[in-house]
Design an enzyme around this catalytic site. Structure first.
Site, mmCIF file in Angstrom:
data_model
loop_
_atom_site.group_PDB
_atom_site.id
_atom_site.type_symbol
_atom_site.label_atom_id
_atom_site.label_comp_id
_atom_site.label_asym_id
_atom_site.label_seq_id
_atom_site.Cartn_x
_atom_site.Cartn_y
_atom_site.Cartn_z
ATOM 1 N N PHE A 134 0.836 -1.191 0.000
ATOM 2 C CA PHE A 134 0.000 0.000 0.000
ATOM 3 C C PHE A 134 0.881 1.254 0.000
ATOM 4 O O PHE A 134 1.935 1.276 0.636
ATOM 5 C CB PHE A 134 -0.929 -0.004 1.220
ATOM 6 C CG PHE A 134 -1.995 1.040 1.149
ATOM 7 C CD1 PHE A 134 -3.077 0.880 0.308
ATOM 8 C CD2 PHE A 134 -1.910 2.191 1.915
ATOM 9 C CE1 PHE A 134 -4.066 1.852 0.217
ATOM 10 C CE2 PHE A 134 -2.895 3.168 1.832
ATOM 11 C CZ PHE A 134 -3.968 3.003 0.983
ATOM 12 N N ASP A 211 1.127 -5.471 8.269
ATOM 13 C CA ASP A 211 0.005 -4.580 8.017
ATOM 14 C C ASP A 211 -1.227 -5.471 7.849
ATOM 15 O O ASP A 211 -1.317 -6.253 6.903
ATOM 16 C CB ASP A 211 0.265 -3.763 6.753
ATOM 17 C CG ASP A 211 -0.869 -2.797 6.422
ATOM 18 O OD1 ASP A 211 -2.019 -3.074 6.797
ATOM 19 O OD2 ASP A 211 -0.596 -1.773 5.760
ATOM 20 N N TYR A 236 -11.723 0.661 10.089
ATOM 21 C CA TYR A 236 -12.900 1.132 9.353
ATOM 22 C C TYR A 236 -13.288 0.218 8.207
ATOM 23 O O TYR A 236 -14.258 0.489 7.511
ATOM 24 C CB TYR A 236 -12.699 2.564 8.834
ATOM 25 C CG TYR A 236 -11.332 2.862 8.259
ATOM 26 C CD1 TYR A 236 -10.968 2.434 6.998
ATOM 27 C CD2 TYR A 236 -10.415 3.592 9.004
ATOM 28 C CE1 TYR A 236 -9.719 2.711 6.484
ATOM 29 C CE2 TYR A 236 -9.159 3.880 8.496
ATOM 30 C CZ TYR A 236 -8.816 3.444 7.228
ATOM 31 O OH TYR A 236 -7.568 3.715 6.727
ATOM 32 N N LYS A 237 -12.557 -0.869 7.998
ATOM 33 C CA LYS A 237 -12.912 -1.813 6.945
ATOM 34 C C LYS A 237 -13.818 -2.897 7.530
ATOM 35 O O LYS A 237 -14.991 -2.680 7.761
ATOM 36 C CB LYS A 237 -11.641 -2.400 6.323
ATOM 37 C CG LYS A 237 -10.702 -1.352 5.714
ATOM 38 C CD LYS A 237 -9.506 -2.002 5.077
ATOM 39 C CE LYS A 237 -8.432 -1.003 4.673
ATOM 40 N NZ LYS A 237 -8.882 -0.012 3.693
ATOM 41 N N ARG A 385 -12.119 -3.132 -8.144
ATOM 42 C CA ARG A 385 -11.924 -3.987 -6.971
ATOM 43 C C ARG A 385 -13.265 -4.264 -6.299
ATOM 44 O O ARG A 385 -14.052 -3.350 -6.057
ATOM 45 C CB ARG A 385 -10.958 -3.314 -5.991
ATOM 46 C CG ARG A 385 -10.347 -4.256 -4.980
ATOM 47 C CD ARG A 385 -9.283 -3.560 -4.149
ATOM 48 N NE ARG A 385 -9.842 -2.471 -3.359
ATOM 49 C CZ ARG A 385 -9.227 -1.919 -2.315
ATOM 50 N NH1 ARG A 385 -8.029 -2.345 -1.961
ATOM 51 N NH2 ARG A 385 -9.787 -0.932 -1.652
#
Length: 416
Positions: A134, A211, A236-237, A385
């Protein structure tokens, strides 16, 4: 070849047999026609969260005011951290804390791990990271290497896969201080063999920072069992903490006293209210805090943590595999002959909870879908995605969304 009607009937049968299907009703707007393929970027809010936040405003914040710090808020980063560790990370108590943003926590732990390793062995001057990690991870590695006058060791990976044991073995050695890897690759959804990669890094004398942003709450994680050193993840995912909710940090107990985090703030001091003339770090995970904990931002994730505990992470993973497998079959059938490729692992054991469909038209396809209340996201180059959150996504939603992707592709490319 299966028709759209056949896939729709299959989806209905899968939903009827889904042991986790009832959880979908616990999320806001779950009955709306909108198709949400972006739960791996921002999860839907649980219905219970609205009541939780209202009670907090009325009773704790409004009723207790500043007394709330003495009545529980000061310990909330550790209490929720331990919940995350127990329910989603395979981590014993006392090793996980909720605090800053993902970026800030990654910086703290990466800098601390690098400095600790280099102080023990000055020959360890490299941070290992893959080129498809990322952007924040890569940028932080470059920044810390520049700060410390050290070196980045880049690992080249297949963009439809991720870091393999052979690739990591070829990158680590006596110069390696820290390895930074993502458990689930943000672009392809590749699920790393974390236990093996951790062992390779540690056998080389390096520390490894995981991560967990795209795996916590969706994929079983076993930090203690793997022998992981440090880890960071967002909430928050798949933990549904809400926009910008604070991240979590894990530091294995064996490292806590040796790592000196670089952002020294009052909340990480040994005596928070002494307001002393110099900084003395606290014992344990408190030393990894810096400023005042974001209490309101921590509250929403508790409802999803309760659901994950109720459902069980293994059952969640089983449904995740089923959802992504069904999406793969739907892509193969509904997008056949369009030049769309799947830029994600096809083997269930090698993928996390999302898929990427590759084609040069996908930026325009994504924009059109958003206008139609079908919400995937887009990642360059040409990647649409599809994030499938197991507790809030149905199989019918998947086939509805995949049919919309095919129609949008036809419209954008002029095939319709």
């Amino acid at each position: 070849m299966k028709t759209a009607a056949t896939l729709t009937a299959e989806a209905a049968a899968l939903d009827a047999a889904d042991p986790l299907g009832g959880f979908r009703d616990r999320f806001v707007a779950s009955a709306a026609p909108l198709v949400y393929f972006d739960g791996n970027s921002l999860g839907r809010p649980p219905r219970a969260t609205a009541d939780r936040l209202a009670r907090f405003v009325d009773d704790e914040w409004g009723g207790r005011l500043i007394r709330g710090w003495d009545e529980g808020w000061m310990e909330l980063p550790f209490a929720i951290g331990d919940e995350i560790g127990r329910i989603a990370l395979g981590a014993a108590a006392g090793q996980t804390v909720v605090g800053d943003s993902t970026t800030v926590l990654l910086y703290k732990l990466l800098r601390a791990a690098f400095d600790a390793q280099h102080s023990i062995d000055p020959a360890r001057v490299e941070i290992v990271v893959d080129r498809d990690n990322f952007p924040t991870d890569r940028y932080l590695v470059e920044g810390i290497a520049a700060e410390r006058g050290r070196t980045v060791r880049w690992v080249d990976v297949d963009l439809s896969a991720g870091v393999t044991p052979d690739l990591l073995r070829g990158a680590v050695g006596p110069r390696t201080a820290v390895v930074l890897l993502s458990h689930v690759a943000y672009r392809s959804g590749h699920l790393a063999d974390a236990a093996t990669l951790t062992r390779i890094a540690r056998d080389a004398g390096a520390l490894i920072l995981w991560d967990l942003c795209h795996s916590a709450g969706s994929v079983p994680v076993h930090l203690d069992e793997w022998g992981a050193d440090v880890a960071v993840g967002c909430t928050y995912k798949y933990l549904n903490g809400g926009p910008g909710s604070p991240a979590f940090a894990y530091v294995a107990e064996r490292h806590q006293e040796a790592l000196a985090q670089p952002i020294q703030g009052w909340m990480g001091a040994a005596d928070v209210f002494a307001m002393g003339p110099e900084y003395v770090p606290a014992q344990g995970m408190r030393r990894f805090l810096s400023g005042t904990p974001p209490i309101v931002g921590m509250l929403a994730m508790r409802d999803t943590l309760e659901m994950i505990a109720e459902a069980g992470i293994d059952a969640i993973r089983e449904k995740s595999i089923a959802l992504t497998g069904f999406a793969l079959r739907a892509a193969d059938e509904l997008l056949a002959g369009r030049g769309v490729t799947v830029a994600s692992p096809r083997e269930a054991a090698e993928r996390g909870g999302h898929l990427t469909l590759q084609h040069p038209a996908m930026r325009e396809v994504t924009a059109l879908l958003w206008r139609q209340d079908v919400v995937p996201d887009y990642r360059d180059p040409g990647g649409l995605r599809i994030g499938l959150s197991p507790l809030s996504t149905s199989f019918t939603e998947v086939v509805t969304g995949m049919r919309a992707v095919a129609d949008a592709w036809d419209t954008v490319t002029g095939r319709a």
